[in-house]
Design a protein around this motif. Sequence first.
Motif, short mmCIF file in Angstrom:
data_model
loop_
_atom_site.label_atom_id
_atom_site.label_comp_id
_atom_site.label_asym_id
_atom_site.label_seq_id
_atom_site.Cartn_x
_atom_site.Cartn_y
_atom_site.Cartn_z
N VAL A 1 -16.46 -22.14 -13.20
CA VAL A 1 -15.00 -22.22 -13.32
C VAL A 1 -14.47 -22.99 -12.12
N VAL A 2 -13.66 -24.02 -12.42
CA VAL A 2 -13.12 -24.89 -11.37
C VAL A 2 -11.61 -24.67 -11.31
N ASP A 3 -11.19 -24.00 -10.25
CA ASP A 3 -9.76 -23.72 -10.07
C ASP A 3 -8.98 -24.99 -9.78
N ASP A 4 -7.69 -24.96 -10.05
CA ASP A 4 -6.81 -26.09 -9.77
C ASP A 4 -6.44 -26.06 -8.29
N THR A 5 -6.88 -27.07 -7.56
CA THR A 5 -6.56 -27.17 -6.13
C THR A 5 -5.85 -28.48 -5.83
N THR A 6 -5.23 -29.08 -6.84
CA THR A 6 -4.59 -30.37 -6.63
C THR A 6 -3.47 -30.31 -5.60
N ALA A 7 -2.86 -29.14 -5.43
CA ALA A 7 -1.79 -29.00 -4.43
C ALA A 7 -2.35 -28.85 -3.01
N GLN A 8 -3.66 -28.67 -2.90
CA GLN A 8 -4.30 -28.51 -1.60
C GLN A 8 -5.42 -29.54 -1.46
N PRO A 9 -5.09 -30.79 -1.18
CA PRO A 9 -6.12 -31.83 -1.08
C PRO A 9 -7.24 -31.42 -0.13
N GLY A 10 -8.45 -31.75 -0.54
CA GLY A 10 -9.61 -31.44 0.28
C GLY A 10 -10.22 -30.09 -0.02
N ASN A 11 -9.55 -29.25 -0.80
CA ASN A 11 -10.09 -27.93 -1.14
C ASN A 11 -10.85 -28.02 -2.46
N ALA A 12 -12.00 -27.38 -2.50
CA ALA A 12 -12.79 -27.35 -3.72
C ALA A 12 -12.25 -26.29 -4.66
N GLY A 13 -12.33 -26.59 -5.95
CA GLY A 13 -11.97 -25.61 -6.96
C GLY A 13 -13.13 -24.69 -7.28
N ALA A 14 -14.34 -25.13 -6.91
CA ALA A 14 -15.56 -24.34 -7.07
C ALA A 14 -16.59 -24.89 -6.10
N VAL A 15 -17.56 -24.07 -5.77
CA VAL A 15 -18.68 -24.51 -4.94
C VAL A 15 -19.96 -24.10 -5.65
N ILE A 16 -20.82 -25.08 -5.88
CA ILE A 16 -22.13 -24.82 -6.47
C ILE A 16 -23.14 -24.76 -5.33
N GLU A 17 -23.86 -23.65 -5.26
CA GLU A 17 -24.88 -23.46 -4.22
C GLU A 17 -26.26 -23.67 -4.83
#
Length: 146
Positions: free
Chosen positions: A91-107
Amino acid sequence: MAITLTDLEVGQEIGRSSIDVTRLDLVKYAGASGDFNPIHWNESFARGVDLPGVIAHGMFTMGSAVQAVTDWIGDPAAVIDYQTRFTRPVVVDDTTAQPGNAGAVIEVVGVVGALDADNSTARIDLTVSAGGQKVLVKAQAVVRIW
């Protein structure tokens, strides 16, 4: 320095990575792959089909995970087989209002799962998770070791 079979042992970690994923990444992937299914970019559509939100393309996740192997071996052509099972969406959250923030992180963590001296190959087993949950299982890449 070239990797040889004698450099490796079963259980040895070959590397780990964290892959930041944004919705922009999904839009770019959709353009490259031709997969414009709205579950990969439209929140209301994704929720309307009972998904928890916008999800990453399965092949995006799979391709991102194998990057740990190609980085380690140094030659993408050395990967002669790669398989996995998809178990859970990323699931990839909407982070368009926070440039540089990931909506998800795959480890991703890769370890040597098996060595085959007769065929000069190593099987690399990948543990792939997002949000503390495994998203791929039996993710295995076979690489030719010269």
